[in-house]
Design a protein around this motif. Structure first.
Motif, PDB file in Angstrom:
ATOM      1  N   SER A 200     -40.092   2.809  99.479  1.00 16.07           N
ATOM      2  CA  SER A 200     -40.098   1.812 100.536  1.00 16.07           C
ATOM      3  C   SER A 200     -39.546   1.235 100.120  1.00 16.07           C
ATOM      4  CB  SER A 200     -41.455   2.364 101.566  1.00 16.07           C
ATOM      5  OG  SER A 200     -42.429   1.334 100.921  1.00 16.07           O
TER       6      SER A 200
ATOM      7  N   GLU B 152     -43.019  -2.785 110.318  1.00 17.72           N
ATOM      8  CA  GLU B 152     -44.538  -2.298 109.415  1.00 17.72           C
ATOM      9  C   GLU B 152     -43.916  -1.246 107.706  1.00 17.72           C
ATOM     10  OE1 GLU B 152     -48.179  -1.241 110.804  1.00 17.72           O
ATOM     11  OE2 GLU B 152     -47.799  -3.226 112.397  1.00 17.72           O
ATOM     12  N   ILE B 153     -43.594  -0.935 107.146  1.00 11.99           N
ATOM     13  CA  ILE B 153     -43.373  -0.346 105.498  1.00 11.99           C
ATOM     14  C   ILE B 153     -44.903   0.202 104.793  1.00 11.99           C
ATOM     15  CG2 ILE B 153     -41.760  -1.436 105.814  1.00 11.99           C
ATOM     16  CD1 ILE B 153     -42.575  -2.832 102.899  1.00 11.99           C
ATOM     17  N   GLU B 154     -44.410   1.428 104.140  1.00  9.79           N
ATOM     18  CA  GLU B 154     -45.969   1.657 103.632  1.00  9.79           C
ATOM     19  C   GLU B 154     -45.538   0.750 102.331  1.00  9.79           C
ATOM     20  OE1 GLU B 154     -47.560   5.004 104.289  1.00  9.79           O
ATOM     21  OE2 GLU B 154     -47.121   4.672 106.016  1.00  9.79           O
TER      22      GLU B 154
ATOM     23  N   SER C 105     -49.382  -7.499 103.434  1.00 10.48           N
ATOM     24  CA  SER C 105     -49.033  -8.147 105.237  1.00 10.48           C
ATOM     25  C   SER C 105     -49.072  -9.981 105.056  1.00 10.48           C
ATOM     26  CB  SER C 105     -49.847  -7.445 105.712  1.00 10.48           C
ATOM     27  OG  SER C 105     -49.712  -5.689 105.863  1.00 10.48           O
TER      28      SER C 105
ATOM     29  N   LYS D 185     -46.994  -5.170 107.017  1.00 10.47           N
ATOM     30  CA  LYS D 185     -46.305  -5.922 107.706  1.00 10.47           C
ATOM     31  C   LYS D 185     -45.136  -7.089 106.567  1.00 10.47           C
ATOM     32  CE  LYS D 185     -49.150  -6.844 112.292  1.00 10.47           C
ATOM     33  NZ  LYS D 185     -49.789  -6.807 112.508  1.00 10.47           N
TER      34      LYS D 185
ATOM     35  N   THR E 157     -50.407   0.414 106.424  1.00  9.19           N
ATOM     36  CA  THR E 157     -49.140   0.297 106.303  1.00  9.19           C
ATOM     37  C   THR E 157     -49.257  -1.711 105.713  1.00  9.19           C
ATOM     38  OG1 THR E 157     -48.847  -0.086 109.186  1.00  9.19           O
ATOM     39  CG2 THR E 157     -47.593   1.505 107.825  1.00  9.19           C
TER      40      THR E 157
END
Length: 118
Positions: free
Chosen positions: A25, A18-20, A93, A4, A2
């Motif tokens: 997404s 937190e995403i893919e 991230s 951030k 993932t």
């Protein structure tokens, strides 16, 4: 794996998420096709809806000239921040320090009347 990010929605305080790290997404978060802008000195991307203003999405936050404080653009609709290292071809991230820094920067909810930030 993932990524951030810091999500900034109209009328709300920023929140870490937190995403893919996929296009799908990212598009889901902003509600359509994405556009990356780079309004900061450090390699951080602001990802917003490519047609947010054209579609009349709610105005969210103003981007200001760091030296004069003058507004040069207003982001419409939700957006998020992520790291965009110059030596990489993809987003990454944010660091904990960046999350804290940009949470403070965008913490105040802004309302716009007649093109001015209030």
């Amino acid at each position: 794996m993932t990524m951030k990010i810091l999500l900034v929605e109209p009328g709300k305080i920023p929140r870490p998420l937190e995403i893919e790290p996929s296009l799908k997404s990212m598009q889901k978060l902003v509600g359509g096709p994405i556009q990356a802008v780079y309004p900061f000195e450090e390699p951080v991307a602001l990802i917003c809806h490519e047609e947010g203003k054209l579609l009349g999405l709610p105005l969210n936050r103003a981007l200001k000239n760091p030296e004069t404080g003058e507004i040069y653009d207003i982001i419409a609709g939700p957006f998020f921040l992520c790291s965009a290292p110059s030596d990489s071809d993809h987003f990454e991230s944010l660091t904990e320090e960046q999350l804290e820094q940009y949470t403070k920067r965008f913490f105040s909810v802004e309302y716009f009347v007649g093109g001015e930030s209030k």
